[in-house]
Write a protein that holds these residues in place. Structure first.
Motif, PDB file in Angstrom:
ATOM      1  N   THR A 109      58.579   0.638  30.803  1.00 59.41           N
ATOM      2  CA  THR A 109      58.723  -0.123  29.562  1.00 59.41           C
ATOM      3  C   THR A 109      58.918  -1.612  29.846  1.00 59.41           C
ATOM      4  OG1 THR A 109      61.121   0.316  29.468  1.00 59.41           O
ATOM      5  CG2 THR A 109      59.658   1.852  28.322  1.00 59.41           C
ATOM      6  N   PHE A 168      48.125   1.588  26.452  1.00 55.83           N
ATOM      7  CA  PHE A 168      48.847   0.314  26.440  1.00 55.83           C
ATOM      8  C   PHE A 168      47.969  -0.800  25.865  1.00 55.83           C
ATOM      9  CE2 PHE A 168      51.208   2.148  30.286  1.00 55.83           C
ATOM     10  CZ  PHE A 168      52.216   2.660  29.479  1.00 55.83           C
ATOM     11  N   GLY A 223      52.827   3.857  34.535  1.00 56.20           N
ATOM     12  CA  GLY A 223      52.774   4.774  33.403  1.00 56.20           C
ATOM     13  C   GLY A 223      52.245   6.135  33.809  1.00 56.20           C
ATOM     14  N   PHE A 272      55.522  -2.954  30.538  1.00 54.42           N
ATOM     15  CA  PHE A 272      54.759  -3.040  29.289  1.00 54.42           C
ATOM     16  C   PHE A 272      55.195  -4.254  28.483  1.00 54.42           C
ATOM     17  CE2 PHE A 272      54.565  -2.365  24.721  1.00 54.42           C
ATOM     18  CZ  PHE A 272      53.195  -2.256  24.552  1.00 54.42           C
ATOM     19  N   CYS A 321      46.580   5.905  30.500  1.00 51.46           N
ATOM     20  CA  CYS A 321      47.717   5.025  30.215  1.00 51.46           C
ATOM     21  C   CYS A 321      47.225   3.615  29.911  1.00 51.46           C
ATOM     22  CB  CYS A 321      48.672   5.004  31.401  1.00 51.46           C
ATOM     23  SG  CYS A 321      49.455   6.589  31.752  1.00 51.46           S
ATOM     24  N   VAL A 358      51.376  -1.744  35.116  1.00 51.43           N
ATOM     25  CA  VAL A 358      51.987  -0.869  34.114  1.00 51.43           C
ATOM     26  C   VAL A 358      51.150   0.396  33.917  1.00 51.43           C
ATOM     27  CG1 VAL A 358      50.888  -1.900  32.055  1.00 51.43           C
ATOM     28  CG2 VAL A 358      53.121  -0.809  31.866  1.00 51.43           C
TER      29      VAL A 358
END
Length: 468
Positions: free
Chosen positions: A303, A146, A125, A306, A142, A121
């Motif tokens: 997303t 996160f 990202g 995530f 990123c 991710v």
């Protein structure tokens, strides 16, 4: 309170403020499965390197095997309601040493999967934010962002995370269903060839790779049992959430893989996926719904990943709690937040391990996706499928001793058949592990040995504790 504490009623919650309903648990499960991430990565890889247009049929086989397993799984969850999941099942069905071995395999598998998803991710990202802003955004930025968001969400009641996951999940599912609908509208029902279910296609060349990736696509559905102590009426909520989750996952993957193949045509899909797997779905999305839809897909991949990171972090923290309660990890990790009931110590432990691993990969110059992401997630998939196979054997062992009114078919035959299917899938995953990781590095493809080492260590620790 231990998993088999007779003072605990099956519908007693994790605390006096158990708040998770069926929908909350389903959101966690489906988010952990990461539908968008699976479709973009595993689905395309399965078409390209596996049995091609037979992939939808492979998902049917995987779904049936897991459904058989789930029949016993939900009955076992009615007898055992704590955060230990498969570890608690193995301890109850196969004994303390098997429980210890399973506990440490779970510890490695869930942490590896969580860290692997985190690296992935962070990479995606960076790609998405760089494209949106026109300015290079380092993946480390990123990653820290996160990391902070998950740390905050994990601190509060689990239902807050469930709401976040629900929004992310709804967006990605709606987007993919829109794609499925667009393919159906343009091509009609006749465009969805039933050739994808023919035995010659499904069981043909590459079936082992596709079955391996299909099982990998379902990883996370077993998380229903991890939330039994935080659920309202877990005796009913956990079985219901398990069946609903499995039905949604199976149907969704079946329809979407069928639509992706139909978008190119059964005669061209495999060749296109082999030639350009990275843009297979995005090119089809542009063709059927335009460039704006493709831009949306790219954001939703981020997303989706995530959401999977958040879900797997929460799952892993609850395994830490179960192990700490039984002395397999430091007792302090079992402490819960006095107000929110969240496993704050276990969550902090997992995030610390994640940060240290990420720092190690960063300092060694490794790629967050190709090295950290795929290799560790591959290890996590392998470990979790092994846990499912062990759980199937545990369920059979438990009900052979304590059937107490359960039917033989539901409590013994079904999980035994599901366990055989999972064992076959596990063998295929080990044999094709380099394909799963996509890496030729010796240390990466030697990672499965860490699961065996973890099992031996866990069994030894449990044996020592038993004889104290």
């Amino acid at each position: 309170m231990t998993a088999l504490d007779p003072a605990r009623h099956p519908d007693e919650g994790y605390s006096t403020d158990a708040t998770m309903g069926t929908a909350d648990i389903v959101f966690f499960v489906l988010a952990g499965v990461a539908p968008m991430g699976v479709v973009v990565a595993l689905l395309v890889l399965s078409i390209a390197r596996g049995n091609g247009v037979g992939v939808p049929g492979t998902y049917v086989i995987a779904g049936v095997i897991l459904a058989l397993f789930s029949i016993g799984f939900v009955r076992m969850s009615r007898r055992i309601s704590d955060v230990g999941g498969f570890y608690s099942f193995a301890r109850a069905g196969l004994g303390a040493r098997a429980g210890g071995a399973t506990a440490y395999v779970a510890l490695v598998a869930y942490n590896a999967a969580t860290i692997g998803i985190f690296g992935t991710v962070a990479y995606f990202g960076s790609e998405v934010f760089t494209a949106l802003t026109g300015t290079p955004v380092p993946w480390q930025i990123c990653a820290m962002t996160f990391f902070a968001i998950v740390a905050i969400l994990a601190y509060f009641k689990v239902t807050l995370s469930a709401k976040v996951l629900g929004v992310a999940l709804a967006a990605e599912v709606l987007a993919l269903l829109s794609f499925d609908g667009a393919v159906l509208v343009r091509n009609g029902f006749h465009g969805f060839s039933f050739e994808v279910f023919s035995p010659s296609m499904v069981l043909g060349s590459g079936f082992g790779v596709s079955l391996m990736l299909a099982f990998g696509s379902f990883v996370g559905f077993e998380a229903t049992a991890l939330y039994s102590e935080e659920a309202r009426r877990p005796h009913r909520t956990v079985p219901r959430a398990t069946y609903i989750s499995l039905a949604i996952i199976s149907g969704f993957y079946l329809i979407t893989t069928w639509a992706a193949i139909s978008a190119y045509g059964a005669d061209r899909a495999k060749a296109v996926a082999e030639a350009n797997p990275q843009s297979f779905l995005f090119d089809a999305g542009t063709d059927y719904l335009g460039t704006a839809f493709t831009d949306l897909l790219q954001i939703l991949v981020m997303t989706s990943l995530f959401a999977a990171f958040l879900a797997f972090h929460c799952n892993t923290a609850r395994y830490h709690v179960a192990l700490a309660r039984d002395g397999l990890l430091p007792n302090s990790l079992a402490r819960l937040h006095p107000t929110h009931g969240s496993p704050v110590r276990a969550s902090a432990f997992q995030l610390t391990l994640l940060a240290a691993t990420t720092l190690g990969f960063t300092l060694s110059g490794r790629d967050p996706y190709l090295d950290m992401g795929i290799s560790l997630y591959g290890l996590g998939i392998l470990g979790i499928v092994a846990l499912q196979a062990i759980a199937a054997a545990s369920i059979v062992g438990f009900f052979l001793r304590e059937r107490r009114g359960e039917s033989i078919g539901a409590a013994i035959v079904a999980p035994a058949l599901g366990g055989l299917g999972l064992a076959a899938g596990l063998a295929l995953m080990i044999a094709n592990y380099p394909t799963l990781t996509g890496n030729t590095l010796l240390w990466v493809n030697s990672l499965p040995w860490s699961l065996l080492l973890a099992a031996l260590t866990g069994a030894a620790v449990a044996a020592i504790r038993t004889h104290r």
